[in-house]
Design a protein around this motif. Structure first.
Motif, PDB file in Angstrom:
ATOM      1  N   GLN A 119      -2.868 -18.889  19.213  1.00  0.00           N
ATOM      2  CA  GLN A 119      -3.708 -19.628  18.265  1.00  0.00           C
ATOM      3  C   GLN A 119      -4.386 -18.690  17.270  1.00  0.00           C
ATOM      4  OE1 GLN A 119      -4.427 -22.958  17.675  1.00  0.00           O
ATOM      5  NE2 GLN A 119      -2.720 -23.385  19.031  1.00  0.00           N
ATOM      6  N   ALA A 120      -4.758 -17.508  17.742  1.00  0.00           N
ATOM      7  CA  ALA A 120      -5.456 -16.538  16.888  1.00  0.00           C
ATOM      8  C   ALA A 120      -4.498 -15.727  16.030  1.00  0.00           C
ATOM      9  CB  ALA A 120      -6.293 -15.601  17.755  1.00  0.00           C
ATOM     10  N   GLY A 121      -3.190 -15.858  16.287  1.00  0.00           N
ATOM     11  CA  GLY A 121      -2.219 -15.103  15.519  1.00  0.00           C
ATOM     12  C   GLY A 121      -1.994 -13.698  16.051  1.00  0.00           C
ATOM     13  N   ILE A 122      -2.500 -13.413  17.235  1.00  0.00           N
ATOM     14  CA  ILE A 122      -2.321 -12.090  17.840  1.00  0.00           C
ATOM     15  C   ILE A 122      -0.915 -11.978  18.427  1.00  0.00           C
ATOM     16  CG2 ILE A 122      -3.112 -10.545  19.683  1.00  0.00           C
ATOM     17  CD1 ILE A 122      -5.931 -11.750  19.217  1.00  0.00           C
ATOM     18  N   LEU A 123      -0.428 -13.069  19.008  1.00  0.00           N
ATOM     19  CA  LEU A 123       0.922 -13.124  19.562  1.00  0.00           C
ATOM     20  C   LEU A 123       1.727 -14.188  18.837  1.00  0.00           C
ATOM     21  CD1 LEU A 123       0.419 -13.109  23.455  1.00  0.00           C
ATOM     22  CD2 LEU A 123       1.246 -11.250  22.036  1.00  0.00           C
ATOM     23  N   GLU A 124       3.045 -14.008  18.835  1.00  0.00           N
ATOM     24  CA  GLU A 124       3.917 -15.019  18.266  1.00  0.00           C
ATOM     25  C   GLU A 124       4.185 -16.088  19.312  1.00  0.00           C
ATOM     26  OE1 GLU A 124       7.511 -13.715  16.419  1.00  0.00           O
ATOM     27  OE2 GLU A 124       6.540 -11.940  15.599  1.00  0.00           O
TER      28      GLU A 124
END
Length: 133
Positions: A79-84
């Motif tokens: 959700q935070a864009g840290i992981l795909e």
């Protein structure tokens, strides 16, 4: 200059979406903001700012929030864009949603499951040589 402004809007939207997602998860778990603050060790005002999209939490804070909400840290990282986002799988979804096991156990189960899938994918792509008489 327009590209920079658009990027700023995209980041603001992503942070706001993350905050909304966290709020939705907290409400679904029937946990108050104060209760979540106590569970996570993150201050009530800071959690409120995250939920309202005013602050972007670090990966460490997201992990604390995930633990406090009893959800997978991976879900918050995506959700935070840290992981795909990974391909969805009913097995992985069930493991990640299970509140009866720890985050560490979830991680281990996911790693084992993915290793089996890779092994099976490799086995099916290898062809058996045939002899022609």
């Amino acid at each position: 200059m327009e590209g920079v402004a658009a990027a700023g809007v995209a980041v603001t939207t992503a942070v706001h979406d993350l905050g909304g997602f966290i709020r939705t998860q907290r409400e679904a778990a029937q946990v108050s903001l104060r209760q979540l603050a106590k569970r996570t060790g993150v201050s009530n005002p800071y959690l409120s700012q995250i939920e309202r999209g005013l602050r972007k939490p670090s990966a460490e804070v997201l992990a604390q929030i995930a633990k406090g909400l009893r959800v997978s840290a991976e879900v918050l990282y995506v959700q935070a864009g840290i992981l795909e986002q990974k391909d969805s799988s009913p097995v992985l979804d069930a493991v990640l949603a299970d509140t009866a096991i720890s985050e560490r156990h979830k991680q281990l189960l996911v790693e084992i499951y993915e290793s089996f899938r890779r092994e099976n994918a490799t086995a099916t792509t290898q062809t058996v040589p045939t002899t022609h008489d």
